[in-house]
Design a protein around this motif. Sequence first.
Motif, PDB file in Angstrom:
ATOM      1  N   ASP A 155       0.841  -1.191   0.000  1.00 42.44           N
ATOM      2  CA  ASP A 155       0.000   0.000   0.000  1.00 42.44           C
ATOM      3  C   ASP A 155       0.881   1.248   0.000  1.00 42.44           C
ATOM      4  O   ASP A 155       1.611   1.496   0.965  1.00 42.44           O
ATOM      5  N   PRO A 156       0.855   2.084  -1.034  1.00 42.50           N
ATOM      6  CA  PRO A 156       1.717   3.269  -1.068  1.00 42.50           C
ATOM      7  C   PRO A 156       1.364   4.279   0.010  1.00 42.50           C
ATOM      8  O   PRO A 156       2.239   4.982   0.503  1.00 42.50           O
ATOM      9  N   TRP A 157       0.076   4.358   0.400  1.00 49.99           N
ATOM     10  CA  TRP A 157      -0.313   5.296   1.452  1.00 49.99           C
ATOM     11  C   TRP A 157       0.238   4.867   2.803  1.00 49.99           C
ATOM     12  O   TRP A 157       0.661   5.707   3.606  1.00 49.99           O
ATOM     13  N   ALA A 188       6.896   6.644   6.401  1.00 53.72           N
ATOM     14  CA  ALA A 188       7.981   7.582   6.136  1.00 53.72           C
ATOM     15  C   ALA A 188       7.782   8.884   6.907  1.00 53.72           C
ATOM     16  O   ALA A 188       8.741   9.465   7.436  1.00 53.72           O
ATOM     17  N   GLU A 189       6.538   9.348   6.994  1.00 57.53           N
ATOM     18  CA  GLU A 189       6.258  10.583   7.729  1.00 57.53           C
ATOM     19  C   GLU A 189       6.528  10.406   9.217  1.00 57.53           C
ATOM     20  O   GLU A 189       7.085  11.303   9.866  1.00 57.53           O
ATOM     21  N   ARG A 190       6.134   9.250   9.767  1.00 57.75           N
ATOM     22  CA  ARG A 190       6.381   9.013  11.188  1.00 57.75           C
ATOM     23  C   ARG A 190       7.872   8.923  11.484  1.00 57.75           C
ATOM     24  O   ARG A 190       8.346   9.429  12.512  1.00 57.75           O
ATOM     25  N   ILE A 212      13.005  11.431  13.521  1.00 52.88           N
ATOM     26  CA  ILE A 212      14.340  11.964  13.252  1.00 52.88           C
ATOM     27  C   ILE A 212      14.412  13.443  13.621  1.00 52.88           C
ATOM     28  O   ILE A 212      15.399  13.905  14.205  1.00 52.88           O
ATOM     29  N   THR A 213      13.362  14.198  13.305  1.00 53.10           N
ATOM     30  CA  THR A 213      13.335  15.617  13.654  1.00 53.10           C
ATOM     31  C   THR A 213      13.436  15.817  15.157  1.00 53.10           C
ATOM     32  O   THR A 213      14.174  16.690  15.643  1.00 53.10           O
TER      33      THR A 213
END
Length: 451
Positions: A137-139, A145-147, A152-153
Amino acid sequence: MTQQGVRWSADQVLSLAPDAASRKAGSKLGAAGPWLEAGCSDKGAVWGLCKGSGGRPYQTVVDLAGGAGPAYKCSCPSRKFPCKHALGLLLLWTGDDGAVPSGRAPDWAGQWLAARGERTARKRSEGAAGPASGSADPWAALRRAERRAERITAGVTELEQRLADLLRGGLAPAEQAGYGLWEETAARMVDAQAPGLAGRVRELGAVPSSGPGWPVRLLEECALLHLLGRGWLGRERLPEALSATVRSRVGLPVSAEGPAVRDRWLVLAQYDTADARLTTRRIWLHGTDSGRTALLLSYGAAGRAPELALPVGLALEAEVSSQPGSGQPRAVLGERFASPAPTPIRPPGVTTAEAAARYGAALRDDPWLESVPATLREVVPVPDGESWQLADAASDSALPLTRAARTRPGLWRLVALSGGAPVTVFGECGHRGFTPLTAWPHSEEKMVTLC
């Protein structure tokens, strides 16, 4: 014989060894004494029975062709690839003294070679058919990736605060704190899923014990770490190539991009670096047609050698795909079409001044770059006080050797190869100096490994 009918040299065989212990043990088995029924085929297969401590000899077979590169099979219990028996068999084969005659493979070797050929053909057909339908599932992948980016931030923000606290309190306490301070910070970066940051943080722990001038070096490394953190926090405003470099340096996985380049790739050098967690193998390639230089990275868990090994001084026809990032030569090895074979082509050399200028130019694209590949032409190794340098034979410029290069046995191989005359040297040029990896005299094509 290989498919090209040329046997390898002993140095090319030993370049496949996973470690120094295997190299030493394999060298002892490179004589005819322990071997029975040794033979080879014109398709790049070598086999033999090696007498061991048990009642039954070890069955050893090596496939040097097949398109997928060297592969090894041995009935010994060793978990190293290649094991000492495979290395010894190949060394016996390099002698070309009749100890490994051409012939038909015995059943135990032929069955493995046939099965390996079938697997290689199946992989090629699956690759030609393209990826299977029903991909992930690409979503869901986007959300993961966002999490990770959020973690990392948060880790970078914490690292920035720790660096500020260190500089506010002065660098002197860092010498007393030892590795403990940095290991704790590195563990936090691992929790933040930023392994690249974690690795750079761990390196800071060794700086206070690196000798006179360590405060300057520690400040430099902290500045580069701060720059990387700020780069991550402002990655959306960076040029695309530099943003890709920042993501790679932080530790995010990157995929090969652009069309694969099919070429005959000369294996310039191969060496390992290890820590308590990981063994990293660096393999430098030179495209004999394209003129490109590519770096392959392969990894092995702690105590185990990486699986990818290529013979230095030979060329293999293969596809190589570059990875994104500014000025980075990292690449991925794709399909291989033939076994490694000799080639007279060598990369063109530059002067020591040109090599230093290339490194300076590369820093504009990647400020965290430790070194760049460089081939120095007509240089002579000469002592410089307690150190050594590579001096241009036709000018008054020179490059100092790195501290690591001065402590390797390869330095004396380079001095012996030169004998006071100019040689061509391939290695890595960086802010710490030049690290020679391979060399060859102008009158010969044979490459000598220095690492």
